[in-house]
Enzyme design. Structure first.
Site, PDB file in Angstrom:
ATOM      1  N   GLU A 135      -9.304  22.029 -11.106  1.00 42.78           N
ATOM      2  CA  GLU A 135      -8.439  23.419 -10.475  1.00 42.78           C
ATOM      3  C   GLU A 135      -9.043  24.703 -10.241  1.00 42.78           C
ATOM      4  OE1 GLU A 135      -9.368  21.222 -13.620  1.00 42.78           O
ATOM      5  OE2 GLU A 135      -7.193  21.476 -14.137  1.00 42.78           O
ATOM      6  N   HIS A 192     -11.515   8.715 -12.240  1.00 42.15           N
ATOM      7  CA  HIS A 192     -10.767   9.400 -11.412  1.00 42.15           C
ATOM      8  C   HIS A 192     -11.329  10.613 -10.333  1.00 42.15           C
ATOM      9  CE1 HIS A 192      -7.752   8.493 -13.916  1.00 42.15           C
ATOM     10  NE2 HIS A 192      -8.391   9.461 -15.611  1.00 42.15           N
ATOM     11  N   ALA A 224     -13.575  20.397 -11.155  1.00 39.66           N
ATOM     12  CA  ALA A 224     -13.342  20.825 -10.214  1.00 39.66           C
ATOM     13  C   ALA A 224     -11.646  20.672  -9.515  1.00 39.66           C
ATOM     14  CB  ALA A 224     -14.497  19.562  -9.160  1.00 39.66           C
ATOM     15  N   ILE A 256     -18.825  13.820 -10.491  1.00 41.12           N
ATOM     16  CA  ILE A 256     -20.313  12.728 -10.472  1.00 41.12           C
ATOM     17  C   ILE A 256     -19.766  11.341 -10.409  1.00 41.12           C
ATOM     18  CG2 ILE A 256     -22.315  11.836 -11.270  1.00 41.12           C
ATOM     19  CD1 ILE A 256     -23.316  14.632 -12.252  1.00 41.12           C
ATOM     20  N   THR A 283     -16.181   8.849 -14.020  1.00 40.89           N
ATOM     21  CA  THR A 283     -14.953   8.843 -13.943  1.00 40.89           C
ATOM     22  C   THR A 283     -14.209   7.338 -12.848  1.00 40.89           C
ATOM     23  OG1 THR A 283     -12.955   9.917 -13.752  1.00 40.89           O
ATOM     24  CG2 THR A 283     -14.549  10.458 -12.739  1.00 40.89           C
TER      25      THR A 283
HETATM   26  N1  INI Z   1     -13.961  17.371 -13.483  1.00 43.19           N
HETATM   27  C1  INI Z   1     -15.564  17.224 -12.579  1.00 43.19           C
HETATM   28  O1  INI Z   1     -15.132  19.374 -12.121  1.00 43.19           O
HETATM   29  N2  INI Z   1     -16.318  16.909 -12.175  1.00 43.19           N
HETATM   30  C2  INI Z   1     -16.032  15.669 -12.242  1.00 43.19           C
HETATM   31  O2  INI Z   1     -16.603  14.623 -12.366  1.00 43.19           O
HETATM   32  C3  INI Z   1     -14.776  15.625 -13.280  1.00 43.19           C
HETATM   33  N3  INI Z   1     -14.600  13.974 -14.281  1.00 43.19           N
HETATM   34  O3  INI Z   1     -15.363  13.554 -13.507  1.00 43.19           O
HETATM   35  O4  INI Z   1     -13.512  13.996 -14.783  1.00 43.19           O
HETATM   36  C4  INI Z   1     -13.921  16.230 -13.329  1.00 43.19           C
HETATM   37  N4  INI Z   1     -12.111  15.687 -14.066  1.00 43.19           N
HETATM   38  C5  INI Z   1     -11.816  16.952 -15.169  1.00 43.19           C
HETATM   39  C6  INI Z   1     -10.653  17.646 -13.580  1.00 43.19           C
HETATM   40  O5  INI Z   1     -11.784  18.637 -12.750  1.00 43.19           O
HETATM   41  C7  INI Z   1      -9.470  18.315 -14.335  1.00 43.19           C
HETATM   42  O6  INI Z   1     -10.766  19.413 -14.967  1.00 43.19           O
HETATM   43  C8  INI Z   1      -8.964  17.843 -15.105  1.00 43.19           C
HETATM   44  O7  INI Z   1      -8.456  16.678 -15.049  1.00 43.19           O
HETATM   45  C9  INI Z   1      -7.327  18.796 -16.204  1.00 43.19           C
HETATM   46  O8  INI Z   1      -5.999  18.913 -14.804  1.00 43.19           O
END
Ligand code: INI
Length: 153
Positions: A58, A88, A56, A82, A86
């Site tokens: 990106e 994050h 998400a 969700i 994470t």
């Molecule tokens: N990306 C998501 O779309 N959903 C999530 O729940 C998620 N978690 O849980 O971390 C997530 N992380 C990846 C993030 O979107 C990036 O692709 C990554 O940080 C690289 O930039």
């Protein structure tokens, strides 16, 4: 008084769908719902482009390019963040929403927010074809309505 509203008629519309692969078991369901909504409201299969990105976070960067390319009438953003997955969550969900929100204002075409942000996997499943409907389908309806409304302005 004159009321202005967009019809749910997708005839002739060109749609871009941006979908993130992270939590693909949810985002693929959102994509199915969005495609179902577009096709059943008259958008031609050949007029739908689906773009995949990693997560998400990106989505806004990809949408930024798509709105500048001006090849579509609207961009539909689909993703699933969700909280349980994470620490994050707040950063990923917040940056994604903020980026998409900014683009929806600056773009000359509607940019639709169909990114789930949930506390649990169950909530995400409920909203992607479960008991709470399919937010991908809803996003498709919003896109068609907004394109037809904006055309009237
Ligand atoms: N990306 C998501 O779309 N959903 C999530 O729940 C998620 N978690 O849980 O971390 C997530 N992380 C990846 C993030 O979107 C990036 O692709 C990554 O940080 C690289 O930039």
């Amino acid at each position: 008084m004159i009321k202005h509203e967009g019809k749910l008629n997708g005839d002739g519309l060109k749609m871009a769908v941006v979908v993130s692969r992270f939590n693909g078991f949810v985002t693929e369901k959102l994509l199915s719902g969005a495609l179902d909504g577009l096709l059943r409201h008259g958008v031609a299969d050949d007029n739908i482009d689906v773009y995949y990105c990693p997560g998400a976070f990106e989505i806004p960067a990809l949408v930024n390019k798509l709105v500048d390319a001006k090849k579509h009438d609207a961009v539909i953003c689909l993703g699933a963040v969700i909280r349980g997955e994470t620490p994050h969550f707040d950063y990923v969900a917040g940056e994604s929403a903020k980026g998409i929100g900014q683009l929806s204002i600056r773009a000359s075409m509607p940019v639709i927010y169909g990114v789930l942000t949930t506390d649990t996997v169950d909530q995400a499943v409920d909203r992607s074809g479960g008991k709470s409907g399919n937010k991908g389908f809803d996003a498709a309806m919003t896109a068609i309505e907004m394109v037809n409304l904006v055309k009237k302005l």
